[in-house]
Design a protein around this motif. Structure first.
Motif, PDB file in Angstrom:
ATOM      1  N   ARG A 151       0.833  -1.213   0.000  1.00 38.03           N
ATOM      2  CA  ARG A 151       0.000   0.000   0.000  1.00 38.03           C
ATOM      3  C   ARG A 151       0.864   1.258   0.000  1.00 38.03           C
ATOM      4  O   ARG A 151       0.554   2.238  -0.685  1.00 38.03           O
ATOM      5  CB  ARG A 151      -0.950  -0.013   1.201  1.00 38.03           C
ATOM      6  CG  ARG A 151      -2.135  -0.927   1.013  1.00 38.03           C
ATOM      7  CD  ARG A 151      -3.166  -0.731   2.097  1.00 38.03           C
ATOM      8  NE  ARG A 151      -2.696  -1.180   3.392  1.00 38.03           N
ATOM      9  CZ  ARG A 151      -2.766  -2.444   3.827  1.00 38.03           C
ATOM     10  NH1 ARG A 151      -3.291  -3.376   3.054  1.00 38.03           N
ATOM     11  NH2 ARG A 151      -2.326  -2.772   5.017  1.00 38.03           N
ATOM     12  N   ARG A 152       1.966   1.228   0.747  1.00 43.08           N
ATOM     13  CA  ARG A 152       2.868   2.383   0.765  1.00 43.08           C
ATOM     14  C   ARG A 152       3.500   2.589  -0.613  1.00 43.08           C
ATOM     15  O   ARG A 152       3.589   3.719  -1.109  1.00 43.08           O
ATOM     16  CB  ARG A 152       3.954   2.193   1.822  1.00 43.08           C
ATOM     17  CG  ARG A 152       4.839   3.428   1.964  1.00 43.08           C
ATOM     18  CD  ARG A 152       5.848   3.298   3.082  1.00 43.08           C
ATOM     19  NE  ARG A 152       6.789   2.224   2.791  1.00 43.08           N
ATOM     20  CZ  ARG A 152       7.125   1.252   3.639  1.00 43.08           C
ATOM     21  NH1 ARG A 152       6.599   1.227   4.841  1.00 43.08           N
ATOM     22  NH2 ARG A 152       7.982   0.330   3.300  1.00 43.08           N
ATOM     23  N   GLN A 153       3.939   1.480  -1.264  1.00 46.24           N
ATOM     24  CA  GLN A 153       4.508   1.595  -2.599  1.00 46.24           C
ATOM     25  C   GLN A 153       3.484   2.145  -3.589  1.00 46.24           C
ATOM     26  O   GLN A 153       3.813   2.981  -4.443  1.00 46.24           O
ATOM     27  CB  GLN A 153       4.994   0.224  -3.084  1.00 46.24           C
ATOM     28  CG  GLN A 153       6.290  -0.225  -2.454  1.00 46.24           C
ATOM     29  CD  GLN A 153       6.678  -1.612  -2.928  1.00 46.24           C
ATOM     30  OE1 GLN A 153       5.864  -2.339  -3.492  1.00 46.24           O
ATOM     31  NE2 GLN A 153       7.930  -1.969  -2.685  1.00 46.24           N
ATOM     32  N   ALA A 154       2.248   1.691  -3.482  1.00 45.89           N
ATOM     33  CA  ALA A 154       1.198   2.180  -4.386  1.00 45.89           C
ATOM     34  C   ALA A 154       0.944   3.664  -4.166  1.00 45.89           C
ATOM     35  O   ALA A 154       0.769   4.431  -5.135  1.00 45.89           O
ATOM     36  CB  ALA A 154      -0.086   1.379  -4.172  1.00 45.89           C
ATOM     37  N   ARG A 155       0.938   4.100  -2.902  1.00 45.98           N
ATOM     38  CA  ARG A 155       0.720   5.520  -2.608  1.00 45.98           C
ATOM     39  C   ARG A 155       1.852   6.367  -3.186  1.00 45.98           C
ATOM     40  O   ARG A 155       1.617   7.418  -3.798  1.00 45.98           O
ATOM     41  CB  ARG A 155       0.612   5.714  -1.097  1.00 45.98           C
ATOM     42  CG  ARG A 155       0.182   7.107  -0.694  1.00 45.98           C
ATOM     43  CD  ARG A 155      -0.019   7.246   0.803  1.00 45.98           C
ATOM     44  NE  ARG A 155       1.216   7.031   1.537  1.00 45.98           N
ATOM     45  CZ  ARG A 155       1.427   6.039   2.410  1.00 45.98           C
ATOM     46  NH1 ARG A 155       0.476   5.176   2.674  1.00 45.98           N
ATOM     47  NH2 ARG A 155       2.575   5.918   3.036  1.00 45.98           N
ATOM     48  N   ILE A 156       3.103   5.897  -3.050  1.00 41.95           N
ATOM     49  CA  ILE A 156       4.249   6.637  -3.585  1.00 41.95           C
ATOM     50  C   ILE A 156       4.185   6.682  -5.110  1.00 41.95           C
ATOM     51  O   ILE A 156       4.432   7.732  -5.732  1.00 41.95           O
ATOM     52  CB  ILE A 156       5.568   5.994  -3.098  1.00 41.95           C
ATOM     53  CG1 ILE A 156       5.736   6.226  -1.592  1.00 41.95           C
ATOM     54  CG2 ILE A 156       6.768   6.542  -3.851  1.00 41.95           C
ATOM     55  CD1 ILE A 156       6.860   5.427  -0.969  1.00 41.95           C
ATOM     56  N   LEU A 185       1.511   6.492  -7.050  1.00 42.03           N
ATOM     57  CA  LEU A 185       0.441   7.410  -7.475  1.00 42.03           C
ATOM     58  C   LEU A 185       0.871   8.864  -7.311  1.00 42.03           C
ATOM     59  O   LEU A 185       0.560   9.719  -8.158  1.00 42.03           O
ATOM     60  CB  LEU A 185      -0.825   7.127  -6.677  1.00 42.03           C
ATOM     61  CG  LEU A 185      -1.596   5.872  -7.084  1.00 42.03           C
ATOM     62  CD1 LEU A 185      -2.756   5.620  -6.129  1.00 42.03           C
ATOM     63  CD2 LEU A 185      -2.108   6.010  -8.508  1.00 42.03           C
ATOM     64  N   HIS A 186       1.581   9.154  -6.217  1.00 44.64           N
ATOM     65  CA  HIS A 186       2.054  10.516  -5.994  1.00 44.64           C
ATOM     66  C   HIS A 186       3.031  10.926  -7.101  1.00 44.64           C
ATOM     67  O   HIS A 186       2.943  12.048  -7.645  1.00 44.64           O
ATOM     68  CB  HIS A 186       2.728  10.606  -4.617  1.00 44.64           C
ATOM     69  CG  HIS A 186       3.222  11.969  -4.280  1.00 44.64           C
ATOM     70  ND1 HIS A 186       2.373  13.016  -3.990  1.00 44.64           N
ATOM     71  CD2 HIS A 186       4.486  12.473  -4.188  1.00 44.64           C
ATOM     72  CE1 HIS A 186       3.086  14.098  -3.738  1.00 44.64           C
ATOM     73  NE2 HIS A 186       4.372  13.793  -3.848  1.00 44.64           N
TER      74      HIS A 186
END
Length: 131
Positions: free
Chosen positions: A99-104, A106-107
């Motif tokens: 989830r953290r990788q996906a958030r980064i 997308l950012h």
């Protein structure tokens, strides 16, 4: 279905101490055959088996084997339960990392899109002013 300790010991005791004469020796036969292959003159092979071995096991030996097998089963179940909880913990940690990788990601994609819009707007403005 879980068995309580008292119930477990009772079932083991019942299996081991059924109504039988005291100090009865139980004979267990094991057929350990060793195969010797010999070839004859006509090309066919024949087999010879060695004699079967006889093991004498007392009631105490059988009781010890039964207790050991039950205890090893208990240890295996406990290790499996610990392993299952460890796998669940790994899944939670890996989920958080993903989830953290996906958030980064997308950012970063959003920042690239904004940069692309800015560059494209400058290109259009510079073309309009050149004419």
């Amino acid at each position: 279905m879980r068995m309580s300790k008292k119930n477990w010991f009772g079932s083991v005791r019942k299996k081991l101490f059924r109504s039988s004469p005291p100090h009865r020796t139980i004979i267990v036969l094991h057929d350990n055959t060793i195969t010797n292959r010999t070839s004859s003159a006509n090309g066919r092979s024949s087999t010879k088996n060695s004699a079967a071995r006889t093991y004498f096991m007392s009631k105490e030996d059988i009781a010890a084997i039964t207790i050991q097998s039950h205890f090893r089963g208990h240890l295996a179940r406990r290790a499996f339960k610990a392993l299952k909880s460890l796998v669940r913990l790994q899944a939670v940690v890996r989920g958080a990392c993903v989830r953290r990788q996906a958030r980064i990601a997308l950012h970063c994609m959003h920042a690239l899109a904004r940069l692309q819009v800015t560059v494209r707007a400058r290109q259009l403005l510079s073309k309009c002013t050149d004419r």
